[in-house]
Design an enzyme around this catalytic site. Sequence first.
Site, PDB file in Angstrom:
ATOM      1  N   VAL A 376       0.850  -1.192   0.000  1.00  0.00           N
ATOM      2  CA  VAL A 376       0.000   0.000   0.000  1.00  0.00           C
ATOM      3  C   VAL A 376       0.891   1.249   0.000  1.00  0.00           C
ATOM      4  O   VAL A 376       1.847   1.345   0.779  1.00  0.00           O
ATOM      5  CB  VAL A 376      -0.938   0.020   1.221  1.00  0.00           C
ATOM      6  CG1 VAL A 376      -1.848   1.239   1.168  1.00  0.00           C
ATOM      7  CG2 VAL A 376      -1.778  -1.254   1.272  1.00  0.00           C
ATOM      8  N   ASP A 489     -11.534 -11.563   8.125  1.00  0.00           N
ATOM      9  CA  ASP A 489     -10.184 -11.206   8.578  1.00  0.00           C
ATOM     10  C   ASP A 489     -10.249 -10.009   9.524  1.00  0.00           C
ATOM     11  O   ASP A 489      -9.503  -9.036   9.376  1.00  0.00           O
ATOM     12  CB  ASP A 489      -9.290 -10.901   7.378  1.00  0.00           C
ATOM     13  CG  ASP A 489      -7.799 -10.996   7.724  1.00  0.00           C
ATOM     14  OD1 ASP A 489      -7.472 -11.592   8.769  1.00  0.00           O
ATOM     15  OD2 ASP A 489      -6.974 -10.487   6.959  1.00  0.00           O
TER      16      ASP A 489
END
Length: 677
Positions: A376, A489
Amino acid sequence: MHPLYAWPFLIPLLLLPVPPSVQESDDYFRYTSCAPAPYSCGSLQFDVDYPFSASGVGRRPDYCSYPGYRLVCNTDGKLMIYMNSTAFQVTAIDYGNKILVVIDQNQPQPQETCPYLYHNTTIDEAKFMYTDRDQFLTAYVNCTANLSSLPSIYDLVSCISGGSSYYRLHKNKDDSLESDLLGSCSSTIAVPYNLTMAASLAAGNSRLGDVIRGGFTVRWKAGLGWCSDCKASGGQCGFNSSFPSDQTCYCSYGQAIGSCSSSSSSGQKISRKRKIIIATSTVAGVLLVLFFVVSFLYIRKRRQYKMSSSSRLLKYTTTSGETPRSRGSSDKFMESGSSSSFHYLQTHHFAYEELEAATDGFSDARELGDGGFGTVYKGELRDGRAVAVKRLYNNSWRRVEQFVNEAAILSRLRHPNLVLFYGCTSSRSRELLLVYEFVPNGTVADHLHGRRAAERALAWPLRLDIAVEAAAALAYLHAVEPVPVVHRDVKTNNILLDANFHVKVADFGLSRLFPRDATHVSTAPQGTPGYVDPEYHRCYQLTDKSDVYSFGVVLVELISSKPAVDVTRDRDEINLAGMAINRIQRSQVDELVDHELGYSSDQPTRKTMTMVAELAFRCLQQNGEMRPPIREVFDVLRGIQEECRAGKGGKRDASPCSPNTVHAPWDSMSTTPNTSQ
């Protein structure tokens, strides 16, 4: 026309004699020379491929490898690589993940127990990086002060009279203790080690030398991003010494940058014999294309006959091995997966060049961290918006599936406590990129027990706000229409905080759509160790209660400031969920909570923290049916929030206990919002 009718046209062409081969060009020679070559050294057998070169049998030309990535098989049958003049033995190589398992050969043999005999282990960080499979050990040698009182410090056998030695296990390379006491030590030694060795060392079953000589993993940097594209296009990765910064890809028609182009053979000088080959191949190719077009139209027509028109924005398909089980018509359930086309995503498609410019060419200085299946980066769009751009590691089938899955799910969701999805690149883009709003204040994990924990920015009322807002986001996901979403998650690393410490739940790569008439979805367990529902792990059955279990771990982290998994804790308490169940059952909540939050000094805080601990206990039940639904968890947390506010006399702290801290209304759960940009 049935596709089988096309075969009579193909048979005569398949029987044509193949013209004699032609002289290979230099470019074609490089293309063939750089193919992976079989190689063996001792017990290791693998194919040598970019970026490595190797000595002896399997040696390839220099233009097939990157400088500094040379493997050497020594006379003892050990495969070696040199980093900054230090010899490392290579015990395993994984091209799929770009990983080497290495052992520092300059360290003493494992039977040595004296810490001063060892030295720092460093790698060539210009060519390699550490991985999250390993942690770090720091030894403090010949200390005159007693360090046993410091956190996570263990005694070591000392071979120097007049001082003691200690060691500490920690997760990050630069995570060093800041204490005046360390000045009393003659030296410190930092080494990476394999994570599986930690428990054995802490339990006294291994020596220091066993851990140091147990090896660790490194990931090579050469070819990251582009080499996978080159191979996927049919090329071989290489190196051009005249243009070292180029992403050299050798193709059958010549040299390319990044990847091979299907049209790059135009403009090449082709011999008469090669023209015959190309002409013959073209005719055969046209007929093959005709065959596949007819087959496609035939199959499409059959499907259209069987399926009625649908008004859904996304097409869902059940991936292999993930079959819903329900009491009703579960065959109607289909989940978003890799087969979903980008063309069905109701979202904005960014140009790759725009995002490349926004992130300064995906500069390392812009890197924010890991996003599950990609790196990212922080960027700034032309319109001034700050964004986070997730870049796919490589185009493997599983990662592409997670990429499309996240895009498909986020494009149909809108909630103030979910990270805002701006769009993605198209399927025709050079790389697959996801674009989100930039959330500036890090993750909850950073503030609880990570790099920002020392700031102590999360007081108890603010932690309660975070719990309420995260539960609100999950309650929205579990109730969204037409098909609810299971996050799969949930963890503090996926709960981001904006500038005002409001929650933004992120990372939907593993999320799954969940039909209302299904009791569970059968699928191989995925998620993060320490957060995975034990019933899901044991029975391979995903339910909405799996998210509730993971959220229970998050609640325990909020009251304890401890990570979900910590190998430096006692064996029975490595998993935080197990520790919490044990402490709460024994009415020992005071041994679980972070006392710096005011548990011992403030009665309202003590009461509300205990209530959250009891709620976490319900969420962490082994039997999923015993856990409350997430909507009930949200309602209970709102009630605790009101209790907290009442205990404060209605006053607003720096981070208030107000039940109104879910800071904006969300779209109706009965509709699917249109978020196309």
